[in-house]
Design a protein around this motif. Structure first.
Motif, short mmCIF file in Angstrom:
data_model
loop_
_atom_site.label_atom_id
_atom_site.label_comp_id
_atom_site.label_asym_id
_atom_site.label_seq_id
_atom_site.Cartn_x
_atom_site.Cartn_y
_atom_site.Cartn_z
N LYS A 3 0.84 -1.20 0.00
CA LYS A 3 0.00 0.00 0.00
C LYS A 3 0.88 1.25 0.00
N GLU A 7 -2.67 5.50 0.99
CA GLU A 7 -3.65 4.45 1.28
C GLU A 7 -3.60 4.04 2.75
N ILE A 8 -2.38 3.96 3.29
CA ILE A 8 -2.23 3.60 4.70
C ILE A 8 -2.83 4.68 5.59
N ALA A 10 -5.22 6.74 4.90
CA ALA A 10 -6.69 6.70 4.81
C ALA A 10 -7.24 5.54 5.63
N GLU A 11 -6.59 4.37 5.56
CA GLU A 11 -7.07 3.20 6.29
C GLU A 11 -6.97 3.40 7.80
N VAL A 12 -5.82 3.93 8.25
CA VAL A 12 -5.62 4.10 9.69
C VAL A 12 -6.54 5.18 10.24
N LYS A 13 -6.78 6.23 9.46
CA LYS A 13 -7.72 7.26 9.89
C LYS A 13 -9.12 6.67 10.09
N ARG A 14 -9.51 5.77 9.18
CA ARG A 14 -10.82 5.11 9.32
C ARG A 14 -10.87 4.28 10.59
N ARG A 15 -9.80 3.52 10.84
CA ARG A 15 -9.75 2.68 12.05
C ARG A 15 -9.85 3.53 13.32
N CYS A 159 -4.85 -0.03 17.24
CA CYS A 159 -5.46 -0.22 15.92
C CYS A 159 -4.70 0.52 14.82
N GLN A 160 -3.74 1.37 15.19
CA GLN A 160 -2.98 2.11 14.20
C GLN A 160 -1.74 1.36 13.72
N MET A 162 0.42 -1.20 11.62
CA MET A 162 0.39 -1.83 10.30
C MET A 162 1.52 -2.85 10.25
#
Length: 197
Positions: A3, A7-8, A10-15, A159-160, A162
């Motif tokens: 990624k 992309e990372i 965006a994903e971590v912000k969602r989490r 949760c942050q 990766m």
């Protein structure tokens, strides 16, 4: 396929956004407790002042001040894309400033980077090797690169994490990362402590 940083982020912000305010408060409390144990006897400490939905550092700052540890906070300089430092003696002087980050505007007590014994660093994502992904502006990477040797402790919610972050030569690794689940130690930890979980 790996990624991208975008992309990372965006994903971590969602989490992180998926955590309820109550969960963020409880996890932040545990993180601040672990940091206070870890930093016992260490000072001055540089600590970022949080804005939601980051790990809330208010309890850490209050705890450090209560036991007489001097606290230094970073102030964002947008024009030079850099950080300057100020001692913080009273959190009530903090007001929302650049990027909505609370800063001691009008109440600065200049501090020097070489006075910092440990720095608490915000991050958006991290991995088990101590790699940190910030918000993309590079304020902390530039600051830490200009002042090597500073002990760096990243803080984040579990949760942050990766599995593997893409790294660049300008990215600064953390010495350790503290989450509500415990302490992520990077090889050759700078602190000898028994508080790791």
């Amino acid at each position: 396929m790996k990624k991208t940083k975008q992309e990372i982020r965006a994903e971590v912000k969602r989490r992180r956004q998926a955590l309820t305010p109550e969960e963020r408060e409880e996890k932040s409390r545990r993180i601040c407790g672990a940091l206070l144990d870890l930093l016992d006897g260490t000072g001055p400490v540089m600590a970022y002042v949080a804005k939601p939905p980051e790990v809330d550092t208010a309890a850490l700052i209050a705890g450090l001040l209560a036991r007489g540890t001097r606290v230094i906070v970073p102030i964002i300089e947008r024009e030079t894309v850099s950080l300057r430092l100020s001692y913080l003696e009273d959190p009530s002087v903090l007001v929302e400033s650049t990027f909505h980050v609370p800063e001691p505007t009008g109440h600065e007590i200049p501090a020097r980077p070489d006075e910092v014994k440990a720095a608490i660093i915000p991050l958006l994502a991290f991995d088990s090797e101590g790699n940190r992904l910030g918000y993309g502006a590079g304020y902390y990477d530039r600051f830490l690169a200009a002042h090597p040797g500073m002990k760096t402790i990243g803080v984040a919610f579990a949760c942050q994490e990766m599995p593997d972050l893409p790294g660049e030569s300008t990215d600064i690794q953390m010495d350790m990362i503290v989450t509500e689940s415990g302490i992520v130690r990077v090889p050759s930890p700078p602190f000898e402590t028994t508080h790791a979980k």
